[in-house]
Scaffold this motif. Structure first.
Motif: not given
Length: 174
Positions: A70-89
Protein backbone atom coordinates in the motif's frame (compact mmCIF):
# COMPACT_ATOMS: atom_id res chain seq x y z
CA UNK A 1 9.17 -17.78 20.78
CA UNK A 2 9.35 -20.35 17.98
CA UNK A 3 7.83 -23.12 20.10
CA UNK A 4 4.92 -20.92 21.07
CA UNK A 5 4.22 -20.09 17.41
CA UNK A 6 4.41 -23.75 16.45
CA UNK A 7 2.09 -24.62 19.33
CA UNK A 8 -0.43 -22.00 18.18
CA UNK A 9 -0.24 -23.36 14.64
CA UNK A 10 -0.89 -26.91 15.81
CA UNK A 11 -3.74 -25.70 18.02
CA UNK A 12 -5.31 -23.90 15.06
CA UNK A 13 -4.95 -27.02 12.92
CA UNK A 14 -6.53 -29.17 15.66
CA UNK A 15 -9.48 -26.76 15.96
CA UNK A 16 -10.04 -26.86 12.19
CA UNK A 17 -9.90 -30.66 12.11
CA UNK A 18 -12.26 -30.90 15.08
CA UNK A 19 -14.67 -28.46 13.47
CA UNK A 20 -14.68 -30.48 10.26
CA UNK A 21 -15.22 -33.85 11.93
CA UNK A 22 -17.53 -33.09 14.86
CA UNK A 23 -21.18 -32.40 14.17
CA UNK A 24 -21.07 -33.27 10.49
CA UNK A 25 -23.95 -31.49 8.71
CA UNK A 26 -26.28 -33.30 6.33
CA UNK A 27 -28.64 -32.29 3.52
CA UNK A 28 -28.68 -28.65 2.54
CA UNK A 29 -26.46 -27.74 5.48
CA UNK A 30 -23.71 -29.94 4.04
CA UNK A 31 -24.11 -28.25 0.66
CA UNK A 32 -23.74 -24.81 2.25
CA UNK A 33 -20.69 -25.95 4.16
CA UNK A 34 -18.85 -27.75 1.34
CA UNK A 35 -19.81 -25.48 -1.56
CA UNK A 36 -19.86 -22.02 0.05
CA UNK A 37 -18.16 -21.73 3.41
CA UNK A 38 -15.17 -24.07 3.13
CA UNK A 39 -14.00 -22.73 -0.26
CA UNK A 40 -14.23 -19.14 1.01
CA UNK A 41 -12.30 -19.96 4.17
CA UNK A 42 -9.57 -21.70 2.17
CA UNK A 43 -9.47 -18.81 -0.31
CA UNK A 44 -9.18 -16.32 2.55
CA UNK A 45 -6.26 -18.30 3.99
CA UNK A 46 -4.48 -18.34 0.62
CA UNK A 47 -5.18 -14.65 -0.06
CA UNK A 48 -3.93 -13.66 3.39
CA UNK A 49 -0.83 -15.77 2.94
CA UNK A 50 -0.21 -14.21 -0.47
CA UNK A 51 -0.55 -10.72 0.96
CA UNK A 52 1.86 -11.56 3.78
CA UNK A 53 4.31 -12.99 1.26
CA UNK A 54 4.06 -9.85 -0.89
CA UNK A 55 4.80 -7.68 2.14
CA UNK A 56 7.79 -9.80 3.15
CA UNK A 57 9.19 -9.76 -0.38
CA UNK A 58 8.89 -5.98 -0.64
CA UNK A 59 10.49 -5.48 2.76
CA UNK A 60 13.39 -7.73 1.79
CA UNK A 61 13.70 -6.20 -1.66
CA UNK A 62 13.86 -2.61 -0.44
CA UNK A 63 15.59 -3.54 2.86
CA UNK A 64 13.15 -1.40 4.80
CA UNK A 65 10.66 -2.68 7.39
CA UNK A 66 8.24 0.15 6.51
CA UNK A 67 7.70 -0.99 2.94
CA UNK A 68 4.39 -2.59 2.12
CA UNK A 69 2.30 -2.84 -1.07
CA UNK A 70 0.00 0.00 0.00
CA UNK A 71 2.75 2.43 0.90
CA UNK A 72 4.70 1.80 -2.29
CA UNK A 73 1.71 2.02 -4.63
CA UNK A 74 1.79 -1.59 -5.78
CA UNK A 75 -1.73 -2.21 -4.44
CA UNK A 76 -3.03 0.82 -6.34
CA UNK A 77 -1.57 -0.59 -9.54
CA UNK A 78 -3.20 -3.92 -8.77
CA UNK A 79 -6.53 -2.18 -8.20
CA UNK A 80 -6.29 -0.41 -11.56
CA UNK A 81 -5.43 -3.65 -13.36
CA UNK A 82 -8.18 -5.57 -11.59
CA UNK A 83 -10.80 -2.95 -12.40
CA UNK A 84 -9.72 -2.92 -16.03
CA UNK A 85 -10.05 -6.72 -16.14
CA UNK A 86 -13.54 -6.55 -14.60
CA UNK A 87 -14.59 -3.85 -17.04
CA UNK A 88 -13.28 -5.65 -20.10
CA UNK A 89 -15.04 -8.83 -19.02
CA UNK A 90 -18.36 -7.01 -18.69
CA UNK A 91 -18.04 -4.91 -21.86
CA UNK A 92 -16.77 -7.61 -24.19
CA UNK A 93 -18.91 -10.38 -22.76
CA UNK A 94 -15.93 -12.72 -22.80
CA UNK A 95 -16.29 -16.41 -22.04
CA UNK A 96 -13.38 -16.16 -19.61
CA UNK A 97 -14.69 -15.67 -16.06
CA UNK A 98 -14.19 -12.21 -14.66
CA UNK A 99 -12.22 -13.73 -11.77
CA UNK A 100 -9.40 -14.67 -14.13
CA UNK A 101 -9.40 -11.31 -15.88
CA UNK A 102 -9.49 -9.32 -12.65
CA UNK A 103 -6.74 -11.43 -11.08
CA UNK A 104 -4.57 -11.30 -14.18
CA UNK A 105 -5.16 -7.58 -14.53
CA UNK A 106 -4.25 -7.07 -10.89
CA UNK A 107 -1.00 -8.95 -11.40
CA UNK A 108 -0.11 -6.93 -14.49
CA UNK A 109 -1.09 -3.64 -12.82
CA UNK A 110 0.99 -4.36 -9.74
CA UNK A 111 4.01 -5.24 -11.87
CA UNK A 112 3.57 -2.03 -13.90
CA UNK A 113 3.65 0.01 -10.69
CA UNK A 114 6.49 -2.05 -9.21
CA UNK A 115 8.79 -1.57 -12.21
CA UNK A 116 9.37 2.20 -11.72
CA UNK A 117 10.07 1.54 -8.03
CA UNK A 118 12.68 -1.05 -8.86
CA UNK A 119 14.31 1.19 -11.46
CA UNK A 120 14.32 4.11 -9.02
CA UNK A 121 15.79 1.96 -6.27
CA UNK A 122 18.64 0.90 -8.54
CA UNK A 123 19.34 4.54 -9.41
CA UNK A 124 19.06 5.93 -5.89
CA UNK A 125 20.38 2.92 -4.01
CA UNK A 126 20.10 2.43 -0.28
CA UNK A 127 21.58 5.86 0.45
CA UNK A 128 18.30 7.72 0.12
CA UNK A 129 15.59 5.32 1.22
CA UNK A 130 13.33 8.21 2.17
CA UNK A 131 13.23 9.36 -1.47
CA UNK A 132 12.25 5.88 -2.51
CA UNK A 133 9.42 5.80 0.01
CA UNK A 134 8.25 9.24 -1.13
CA UNK A 135 8.24 8.04 -4.73
CA UNK A 136 6.15 5.06 -3.62
CA UNK A 137 3.70 7.35 -1.83
CA UNK A 138 3.46 9.39 -5.03
CA UNK A 139 2.67 6.23 -7.03
CA UNK A 140 0.08 5.25 -4.44
CA UNK A 141 -1.67 8.62 -4.67
CA UNK A 142 -1.53 8.54 -8.47
CA UNK A 143 -2.98 5.03 -8.56
CA UNK A 144 -5.71 5.86 -6.05
CA UNK A 145 -6.79 8.86 -8.11
CA UNK A 146 -6.91 6.71 -11.26
CA UNK A 147 -9.05 4.14 -9.42
CA UNK A 148 -11.42 6.92 -8.37
CA UNK A 149 -11.60 8.20 -11.95
CA UNK A 150 -12.38 4.70 -13.22
CA UNK A 151 -15.19 4.26 -10.71
CA UNK A 152 -16.70 7.70 -11.30
CA UNK A 153 -16.28 8.34 -15.00
CA UNK A 154 -16.72 4.91 -16.58
CA UNK A 155 -20.33 4.51 -17.75
CA UNK A 156 -22.35 1.68 -16.27
CA UNK A 157 -24.28 0.79 -19.45
CA UNK A 158 -27.11 -0.63 -17.34
CA UNK A 159 -24.80 -3.19 -15.76
CA UNK A 160 -23.60 -3.50 -12.20
CA UNK A 161 -19.96 -2.65 -12.86
CA UNK A 162 -19.85 -0.09 -10.07
CA UNK A 163 -21.14 -2.39 -7.35
CA UNK A 164 -19.07 -5.39 -8.46
CA UNK A 165 -15.98 -3.18 -8.73
CA UNK A 166 -16.49 -1.82 -5.21
CA UNK A 167 -17.04 -5.32 -3.85
CA UNK A 168 -13.86 -6.49 -5.56
CA UNK A 169 -11.89 -3.53 -4.17
CA UNK A 170 -13.16 -4.18 -0.65
CA UNK A 171 -12.06 -7.80 -0.88
CA UNK A 172 -15.20 -9.82 -1.47
CA UNK A 173 -14.41 -13.53 -1.74
CA UNK A 174 -17.72 -14.68 -3.22
Amino acid sequence: MKWRDAGLGFFFLAVVVAALTLGYPDGWQADIFWQLRLPRVLLAIFVGGGMALAGIILQALFQNPLCDPHLLGVSSGAAIGGLMGLRWASVLGLWVPSVWLSSGGALVGSLVFLLPLLLWSRRVGSRQASLLLLFGVFLNLLGSSIVTLILVLWPNDGETFGSSALQWLIGDLS
